[in-house]
Write a protein that holds these residues in place. Structure first.
Motif, PDB file in Angstrom:
ATOM      1  N   GLN A   4       0.986  -1.470   0.014  1.00 54.96           N
ATOM      2  CA  GLN A   4      -0.041  -0.128   0.054  1.00 54.96           C
ATOM      3  C   GLN A   4       0.934   1.265  -0.082  1.00 54.96           C
ATOM      4  OE1 GLN A   4      -3.366  -0.121  -0.303  1.00 54.96           O
ATOM      5  NE2 GLN A   4      -3.306  -2.220   0.014  1.00 54.96           N
ATOM      6  N   GLU A   5       0.690   1.990  -0.759  1.00 57.41           N
ATOM      7  CA  GLU A   5       1.431   3.367  -0.873  1.00 57.41           C
ATOM      8  C   GLU A   5       1.533   4.135   0.429  1.00 57.41           C
ATOM      9  OE1 GLU A   5      -2.909   4.888  -1.639  1.00 57.41           O
ATOM     10  OE2 GLU A   5      -1.630   3.001  -2.015  1.00 57.41           O
ATOM     11  N   SER A   6       2.410   4.962   0.500  1.00 60.58           N
ATOM     12  CA  SER A   6       2.809   5.865   1.873  1.00 60.58           C
ATOM     13  C   SER A   6       1.454   6.860   2.037  1.00 60.58           C
ATOM     14  CB  SER A   6       4.095   6.460   1.650  1.00 60.58           C
ATOM     15  OG  SER A   6       3.885   7.411   0.326  1.00 60.58           O
ATOM     16  N   PHE A   7       1.452   7.034   3.349  1.00 55.66           N
ATOM     17  CA  PHE A   7       0.459   8.125   3.585  1.00 55.66           C
ATOM     18  C   PHE A   7      -1.069   7.652   3.125  1.00 55.66           C
ATOM     19  CE2 PHE A   7       4.509  10.343   3.708  1.00 55.66           C
ATOM     20  CZ  PHE A   7       4.341  10.629   5.039  1.00 55.66           C
ATOM     21  N   PHE A   8      -1.559   6.415   3.377  1.00 51.79           N
ATOM     22  CA  PHE A   8      -2.794   6.064   2.666  1.00 51.79           C
ATOM     23  C   PHE A   8      -3.627   5.646   4.042  1.00 51.79           C
ATOM     24  CE2 PHE A   8      -1.660   1.903   3.921  1.00 51.79           C
ATOM     25  CZ  PHE A   8      -2.889   1.068   4.160  1.00 51.79           C
ATOM     26  N   GLN A   9      -4.701   5.682   4.190  1.00 52.36           N
ATOM     27  CA  GLN A   9      -5.815   5.566   5.202  1.00 52.36           C
ATOM     28  C   GLN A   9      -7.177   4.752   4.627  1.00 52.36           C
ATOM     29  OE1 GLN A   9      -5.881   8.049   8.513  1.00 52.36           O
ATOM     30  NE2 GLN A   9      -8.123   7.465   9.072  1.00 52.36           N
ATOM     31  N   PHE A  30       3.925  -7.574   6.370  1.00 51.96           N
ATOM     32  CA  PHE A  30       5.225  -8.143   5.961  1.00 51.96           C
ATOM     33  C   PHE A  30       6.280  -7.200   5.736  1.00 51.96           C
ATOM     34  CE2 PHE A  30       3.041  -8.112   1.633  1.00 51.96           C
ATOM     35  CZ  PHE A  30       4.229  -7.215   1.044  1.00 51.96           C
ATOM     36  N   ASP A  31       5.914  -5.839   5.846  1.00 55.59           N
ATOM     37  CA  ASP A  31       6.893  -5.018   5.644  1.00 55.59           C
ATOM     38  C   ASP A  31       6.256  -3.754   6.190  1.00 55.59           C
ATOM     39  OD1 ASP A  31       9.551  -3.886   5.413  1.00 55.59           O
ATOM     40  OD2 ASP A  31       9.384  -3.410   3.370  1.00 55.59           O
ATOM     41  N   GLY A  32       7.130  -2.815   6.867  1.00 62.25           N
ATOM     42  CA  GLY A  32       6.398  -1.530   7.240  1.00 62.25           C
ATOM     43  C   GLY A  32       6.141  -1.345   8.883  1.00 62.25           C
ATOM     44  N   CYS A  33       5.376  -0.345   9.143  1.00 66.48           N
ATOM     45  CA  CYS A  33       4.839  -0.246  10.433  1.00 66.48           C
ATOM     46  C   CYS A  33       3.469   0.851  10.080  1.00 66.48           C
ATOM     47  CB  CYS A  33       5.782   0.702  11.375  1.00 66.48           C
ATOM     48  SG  CYS A  33       5.648   0.095  13.012  1.00 66.48           S
ATOM     49  N   GLY A  34       2.288   0.490  10.977  1.00 65.11           N
ATOM     50  CA  GLY A  34       1.224   1.291  10.770  1.00 65.11           C
ATOM     51  C   GLY A  34       0.344   1.404  11.757  1.00 65.11           C
ATOM     52  N   GLU A  78       6.710   7.338   4.822  1.00 68.64           N
ATOM     53  CA  GLU A  78       7.069   7.777   3.424  1.00 68.64           C
ATOM     54  C   GLU A  78       7.278   6.415   2.649  1.00 68.64           C
ATOM     55  OE1 GLU A  78      10.360  10.045   3.882  1.00 68.64           O
ATOM     56  OE2 GLU A  78       9.366  11.970   4.649  1.00 68.64           O
ATOM     57  N   GLU A  79       7.381   5.229   3.567  1.00 69.96           N
ATOM     58  CA  GLU A  79       7.612   3.942   2.691  1.00 69.96           C
ATOM     59  C   GLU A  79       6.388   3.024   2.636  1.00 69.96           C
ATOM     60  OE1 GLU A  79      10.587   2.268   5.263  1.00 69.96           O
ATOM     61  OE2 GLU A  79      12.166   3.858   4.512  1.00 69.96           O
ATOM     62  N   PRO A  80       6.391   2.476   1.561  1.00 69.11           N
ATOM     63  CA  PRO A  80       4.973   1.697   1.243  1.00 69.11           C
ATOM     64  C   PRO A  80       4.739   0.713   2.288  1.00 69.11           C
ATOM     65  CG  PRO A  80       6.234   1.666  -0.673  1.00 69.11           C
ATOM     66  CD  PRO A  80       7.383   2.364   0.373  1.00 69.11           C
ATOM     67  N   LEU A  81       3.772   0.247   2.873  1.00 70.12           N
ATOM     68  CA  LEU A  81       3.262  -0.806   3.811  1.00 70.12           C
ATOM     69  C   LEU A  81       2.762  -2.154   2.933  1.00 70.12           C
ATOM     70  CD1 LEU A  81       2.539  -1.167   6.877  1.00 70.12           C
ATOM     71  CD2 LEU A  81       0.274  -0.538   6.328  1.00 70.12           C
ATOM     72  N   GLY A  82       3.693  -3.222   3.420  1.00 69.21           N
ATOM     73  CA  GLY A  82       3.280  -4.453   2.909  1.00 69.21           C
ATOM     74  C   GLY A  82       2.285  -5.220   3.644  1.00 69.21           C
ATOM     75  N   PHE A 140      16.537  -2.637  13.292  1.00 72.20           N
ATOM     76  CA  PHE A 140      14.907  -2.166  13.292  1.00 72.20           C
ATOM     77  C   PHE A 140      14.500  -2.379  11.790  1.00 72.20           C
ATOM     78  CE2 PHE A 140      15.097   0.006  17.208  1.00 72.20           C
ATOM     79  CZ  PHE A 140      13.717   0.020  17.655  1.00 72.20           C
ATOM     80  N   ARG A 141      15.097  -2.380  10.709  1.00 74.59           N
ATOM     81  CA  ARG A 141      14.356  -2.553   9.482  1.00 74.59           C
ATOM     82  C   ARG A 141      14.193  -4.028   9.132  1.00 74.59           C
ATOM     83  NH1 ARG A 141      13.591   1.219   5.704  1.00 74.59           N
ATOM     84  NH2 ARG A 141      14.710   3.047   5.841  1.00 74.59           N
ATOM     85  N   LYS A 142      14.982  -4.786   9.798  1.00 76.08           N
ATOM     86  CA  LYS A 142      14.945  -6.147   9.541  1.00 76.08           C
ATOM     87  C   LYS A 142      13.886  -6.705  10.480  1.00 76.08           C
ATOM     88  CE  LYS A 142      17.351 -10.864  10.273  1.00 76.08           C
ATOM     89  NZ  LYS A 142      18.548 -11.392  10.451  1.00 76.08           N
ATOM     90  N   TYR A 143      13.610  -6.627  11.662  1.00 73.44           N
ATOM     91  CA  TYR A 143      12.756  -7.123  12.733  1.00 73.44           C
ATOM     92  C   TYR A 143      11.268  -6.280  12.646  1.00 73.44           C
ATOM     93  CZ  TYR A 143      16.231 -10.385  13.880  1.00 73.44           C
ATOM     94  OH  TYR A 143      17.126 -11.524  13.808  1.00 73.44           O
ATOM     95  N   MET A 144      11.419  -4.793  12.749  1.00 72.69           N
ATOM     96  CA  MET A 144      10.331  -3.941  12.800  1.00 72.69           C
ATOM     97  C   MET A 144       9.885  -3.345  11.472  1.00 72.69           C
ATOM     98  SD  MET A 144      10.304  -4.185  15.911  1.00 72.69           S
ATOM     99  CE  MET A 144       8.933  -3.173  16.589  1.00 72.69           C
ATOM    100  N   GLY A 145      10.154  -3.522  10.537  1.00 74.06           N
ATOM    101  CA  GLY A 145       9.911  -3.136   9.291  1.00 74.06           C
ATOM    102  C   GLY A 145       9.990  -1.538   9.080  1.00 74.06           C
ATOM    103  N   THR A 146      10.712  -0.951   9.970  1.00 72.37           N
ATOM    104  CA  THR A 146      10.667   0.528   9.683  1.00 72.37           C
ATOM    105  C   THR A 146      12.025   1.209  10.494  1.00 72.37           C
ATOM    106  OG1 THR A 146       9.658   2.374  10.293  1.00 72.37           O
ATOM    107  CG2 THR A 146       9.654   1.106  12.157  1.00 72.37           C
ATOM    108  N   THR A 147      12.365   2.244  10.684  1.00 75.72           N
ATOM    109  CA  THR A 147      13.523   2.934  11.302  1.00 75.72           C
ATOM    110  C   THR A 147      13.159   3.082  12.818  1.00 75.72           C
ATOM    111  OG1 THR A 147      13.105   5.248  10.421  1.00 75.72           O
ATOM    112  CG2 THR A 147      14.331   3.833   8.826  1.00 75.72           C
TER     113      THR A 147
END
Length: 292
Positions: free
Chosen positions: A39-44, A60-64, A96-100, A218-225
């Motif tokens: 999903q694109e960045s900054f979506f709701q 599977f990627d990112g943080c939301g 700013e990064e897509p959410l998997g 953080f990127r590996k285990y949390m999907g974000t910085t």
């Protein structure tokens, strides 16, 4: 975490079931849609209580952020979030990064009791430490659906049932997360200091590692910085304070470690697409916040 770390498990895919007639056996489990992708960045996504499906998502990627039943949940890589049928909800990516996301949407006939169970027990999220079995099952279902290898509705229903039982088992099983000690220490530090004016440089110094290495973990285990996770923790708490207290924006800015109301207003508006005053007007405060 093995399934999450293998990017080959998450090819972009969307399946929508064909129209079926009313004679379909009501006790069979039936997936209306399922999919995988970014999903694109900054979506709701916002839905009211007319939403008729029992839906499960895995990150599977990112943080939301996930909002349901008056609560806000911070989601990280590997977590699941569950939407029982008939529950108003929203979920968003404020990065700013897509959410998997990999997800499945099940019709209520056939899983009404299970949907009601999750609703009654307020089970809306499952931590990454519990999700590997149901996530692996859903990955397998999507791969096979994409190949078209299923032969009968009974076979499909059996796989959906197995997935749901593994999901229920995950929800009821208490297992300590298997995270590196460094990350556990970082999360503990953020959890106890995010209301202070801390920086990621301070966190890295406290842990005796470089900023670069900490960001990689953080990127590996949390999907974000680390900084984005810290800001989401602050945003989650700010939403709680706006919902449950009569604190001013200046006071809330202090409570979340910003100490500047104008900066807090800009931060909140960038993350949620509305100023704090508009967010608060949608739901009046009801009780004082917990002690910090």
């Amino acid at each position: 975490m093995n399934a999450i770390d293998n990017r080959d498990n998450f090819p972009s895919f969307l399946y929508s079931a064909p129209e079926t007639d009313s004679a379909r056996l009501p006790f069979l489990l039936h997936a209306v849609r399922m999919g995988c992708g970014f999903q694109e960045s900054f979506f709701q996504i916002n839905r009211d209580n007319s939403y008729p499906y029992f839906t499960v998502h895995f990150l599977f990627d990112g943080c939301g952020l996930f909002h349901i039943a008056g609560e806000n949940y911070l989601l990280k890589k590997g977590d699941a979030f569950i939407i029982p049928a008939g529950e108003a909800h929203s979920y968003s990516n404020r990065s700013e990064e897509p959410l998997g996301l990999i997800w499945i949407e099940l019709s209520v006939p056939g899983c009404q009791e299970l949907s009601s169970y999750f609703h009654l027990h307020r089970i809306y999220t499952i931590d990454v430490s519990h999700t590997e079995a149901p996530l692996g099952r859903l990955i397998s279902i999507l791969h096979n659906r994409k190949k078209g290898v299923f032969s009968t509705p009974f076979e499909l229903s059996g796989l959906y049932y197995t997935f749901l039982m593994e999901l229920l088992d995950a929800a009821q099983t208490q297992v300590s997360p298997q995270l590196p000690e460094l990350l556990t220490a970082a999360l503990y530090y953020i959890g106890h200091h995010f209301t202070e004016d801390i920086s990621i440089g301070q966190l890295a110094d406290y842990l005796h590692v470089s900023h670069t290495y900490l960001t990689r973990i953080f990127r590996k285990y949390m999907g974000t910085t680390p900084i984005k996770y810290l800001n989401l923790k602050r945003l989650e708490y700010a939403c709680f304070l706006l919902d449950s207290s009569i604190l001013t924006c200046e006071q809330i800015a202090e409570r979340i470690g910003m100490y500047d109301a104008s900066h807090f207003n800009r931060f909140f508006s960038q993350q949620l697409g509305m100023p704090p005053s508009v967010y608060r007007s949608r739901k009046g405060p009801s009780s004082p916040p917990p002690a910090t």
